[in-house]
Design an enzyme around this catalytic site. Structure first.
Site, PDB file in Angstrom:
ATOM      1  N   GLU A 103       1.249  -1.813  -0.123  1.00  0.00           N
ATOM      2  CA  GLU A 103       0.018   0.258   0.050  1.00  0.00           C
ATOM      3  C   GLU A 103       0.726   1.484  -0.006  1.00  0.00           C
ATOM      4  OE1 GLU A 103      -2.652  -0.339   3.273  1.00  0.00           O
ATOM      5  OE2 GLU A 103      -4.040  -1.502   1.722  1.00  0.00           O
TER       6      GLU A 103
ATOM      7  N   GLU B 160      -5.754  -7.777  -0.923  1.00  0.00           N
ATOM      8  CA  GLU B 160      -6.793  -7.881   0.767  1.00  0.00           C
ATOM      9  C   GLU B 160      -8.111  -8.068   0.279  1.00  0.00           C
ATOM     10  OE1 GLU B 160      -4.866  -5.107   3.209  1.00  0.00           O
ATOM     11  OE2 GLU B 160      -3.118  -5.968   2.340  1.00  0.00           O
TER      12      GLU B 160
HETATM   13  P1  P53 Z   1      -7.182  -2.656   9.424  1.00  0.00           P
HETATM   14  C1  P53 Z   1      -5.948   2.158   6.155  1.00  0.00           C
HETATM   15  C2  P53 Z   1      -7.082   1.842   3.997  1.00  0.00           C
HETATM   16  C3  P53 Z   1      -6.800   0.549   3.758  1.00  0.00           C
HETATM   17  C4  P53 Z   1      -6.060  -0.111   4.031  1.00  0.00           C
HETATM   18  O1  P53 Z   1      -6.953  -2.311   8.275  1.00  0.00           O
HETATM   19  C5  P53 Z   1      -5.424  -0.044   5.036  1.00  0.00           C
HETATM   20  C6  P53 Z   1      -5.379   0.885   5.932  1.00  0.00           C
HETATM   21  C7  P53 Z   1      -4.144   1.286   6.712  1.00  0.00           C
HETATM   22  O2  P53 Z   1      -5.007   1.078   8.071  1.00  0.00           O
HETATM   23  O3  P53 Z   1      -4.546  -1.043   5.355  1.00  0.00           O
HETATM   24  C8  P53 Z   1      -4.611  -2.423   4.787  1.00  0.00           C
HETATM   25  O4  P53 Z   1      -6.204  -3.461  10.445  1.00  0.00           O
HETATM   26  C9  P53 Z   1      -3.181  -3.045   5.272  1.00  0.00           C
HETATM   27  C10 P53 Z   1      -3.511  -3.947   6.579  1.00  0.00           C
HETATM   28  C11 P53 Z   1      -4.430  -4.261   7.753  1.00  0.00           C
HETATM   29  C12 P53 Z   1      -6.141  -4.160   6.636  1.00  0.00           C
HETATM   30  O5  P53 Z   1      -5.618  -2.953   5.329  1.00  0.00           O
HETATM   31  O6  P53 Z   1      -7.048  -0.742  10.268  1.00  0.00           O
HETATM   32  O7  P53 Z   1      -2.485  -3.388   3.887  1.00  0.00           O
HETATM   33  O8  P53 Z   1      -2.262  -4.420   7.293  1.00  0.00           O
HETATM   34  O9  P53 Z   1      -4.334  -4.757   8.382  1.00  0.00           O
HETATM   35  C13 P53 Z   1      -7.122  -3.676   6.897  1.00  0.00           C
HETATM   36  O10 P53 Z   1      -8.437  -2.659   9.720  1.00  0.00           O
END
Ligand code: P53
Length: 475
Positions: free
Chosen positions: A174, A372
């Protein structure tokens, strides 16, 4: 139809599940100095590790010790691939050493062997929000050009060591989160940037991002030289920004916002800066350190595929800044009244995934990999069935998989695979919480760090098992 060899999998990141933050010679990473937060309460970045603070990543779910039993469960789920990251600080504890740490390398050898034994292909991110903290304190993170070569060395060591075990790689997770340079989180987790009062945050972010893009391109070239069969991708946080309405100024604000958030992909895929970013640097008077040699490296290190995360979409109204429409991600976004949101305010928009895939395909026509996607929610064990009945999660994923299949079937998009995020419960990156769960596998641990760490299957486990077994035909 999805490809026959479609990579159904699950995704995690080292710092969010491994724990063992000081084991096997591991050094302190940026993730190790971030405290727990909550929705609306940012995680604090402390000056090193301070006694008495709660750092959820230090123990996480102890995958470092549980990986054998966990991989067995992943195999039962039917995973074809497992996306995780290599904690940079296990390999180079401080980041600037010339020799790697053997115990760290051995851990990933063992983990990958365990996966391969069960027919699970590792998909590896090199830098997932966990750069060595020493590189922050001694070098200022990626504001310093020297870090480019530290990363390239780390990449080379990993590629060489795992060349016969890992085929699919990504460089920086990201990388474009730092388009939000106003808040502290993304610049720190992406680039190890800690700002001081009065600095031009944006210019520094662009410089750091440039060095990272050069580091990424170097890694791609090094990797292809080590094993020409490697598939090396970028990793973009895809949150499409819709115009709030069809008013021309809303449309233009959305166009500029998309440029400021996704120019990174242009550099990764085309090997050069897009003209709109060069025009922006000129208007802002940014004199960045970008050399002819860098431009050459970028050209020679374009990615094989686009890995991306997709959770939600954003929306923007005319921000009153015509004709430039300069985007401020921390303040310009508005709530989209057409979609619902999660408990953490993430707007749920399955069609946005199909839209995002089309957006990438229109620009780059390169294979896509959804690395993801998922639904962070509060899960409770149902006292009657003694498991988490997470129909809300199944509904979310089902709708997204349907949209993804439409993008393949109707829009002709070449999609390599799909790895839902946090398929085993882990520490949230954004808030550091355990209670924001994404998993099909429940882990008994709470926000205060209490719990037995026992693993158990949620309802979604059985559901996803069937999705994989039918190659996405039975949802
Ligand atoms: P969490 C922001 C927006 C989209 C994805 O996020 C993001 C974030 C940062 O928080 O992160 C990704 O755990 C990232 C993972 C993360 C996952 O999305 O905040 O690549 O490390 O855990 C989900 O709910």
């Amino acid at each position: 139809m999805l490809r026959k060899d479609f990579l159904w999998g699950g995704a995690v990141a080292a710092h969010q599940l491994e724990g063992g933050w000081q084991e096997g010679g591991k050094g302190v990473s940026v993730a190790d100095v971030m405290t727990v937060g909550a929705h609306g309460v940012p995680r604090r970045i402390t000056d090193g590790v301070i006694e008495g603070e709660n750092y959820p990543n230090h123990e996480a779910i102890q995958f470092y010790h549980h990986y054998k039993e966990d991989v067995k469960l992943f195999a039962e789920l039917g995973l074809k691939c497992f996306r995780t990251s290599i904690a940079w600080t296990r390999i180079f504890p401080k980041g600037d050493e010339t020799e790697p740490n053997e115990a760290g390398l051995q851990f990933y050898d063992d983990l990958f062997d365990e996966c391969l034994k069960h027919g699970i292909e590792p998909v590896i991110t090199l830098s997932h929000f966990e750069m060595p903290y020493h590189l922050v304190t001694e070098y200022g993170g990626f504001r310093n050009r020297k870090v480019v070569d530290f990363f390239a060395r780390f990449a080379e060591v990993c590629f060489t060591r795992y060349k016969d075990k890992v085929k699919y790689w990504m460089t920086f997770n990201e990388i474009n989160n730092q388009a939000n340079y106003v808040e502290d989180f993304a610049p720190f987790t992406n680039s190890g940037l800690k700002y001081v009062e009065g600095e031009d945050r944006e210019q520094i972010m662009y410089q750091a991002a440039h060095y990272e893009l050069v580091a990424s391109a170097k890694a791609v070239a090094i990797g292809h030289a080590i094993n020409p069969d490697f598939q090396i991708g970028c990793m973009i946080a895809m949150v499409p920004i819709y115009p709030y309405s069809c008013a021309p100024k809303d449309m233009m604000a959305a166009t500029v916002a998309m440029q400021r958030r996704y120019w990174f992909t242009d550099v990764h895929c085309n090997g050069e800066y897009p003209s709109y970013i060069d025009a922006y640097f000129e208007r802002k008077g940014y004199q960045l350190d970008r050399t002819e040699e860098d431009f050459d490296v970028l050209k020679k290190g374009t990615v094989d595929y686009i890995g991306f995360s997709y959770y939600m979409s954003f929306a923007i109204k005319d921000n009153g800044k015509a004709p430039a429409f300069d985007y401020d991600e921390a303040h310009d976004l508005v709530r989209n009244p057409n979609v619902d949101a999660s408990d953490w305010g993430w707007q749920i928009d399955p069609m946005g995934l199909r839209y995002a895939m089309n957006w990438f395909n229109d620009r780059y026509e390169r294979p896509l990999f959804i690395v993801e996607n998922g639904f962070g929610a509060i899960d409770e064990i149902d006292p009657e069935t003694n498991r988490v009945e997470d129909d809300y999660r199944i509904d979310y994923l089902k709708a997204h998989i349907e949209a993804m299949k439409e993008a393949v079937e109707y829009d002709g998009i070449d999609l390599m695979g799909y790895t839902p995020w946090g398929f085993i419960d882990l520490v949230s990156a954004g808030t550091g919480e355990m209670k924001k769960r994404y998993g099909f596998i429940y882990v008994d641990k709470d926000n205060k760090g209490k719990g037995t760490l026992a693993r158990s299957k949620k309802k979604s486990f059985d559901w996803y098992q069937q999705v994989i077994a039918t190659n996405g035909e039975e949802l």
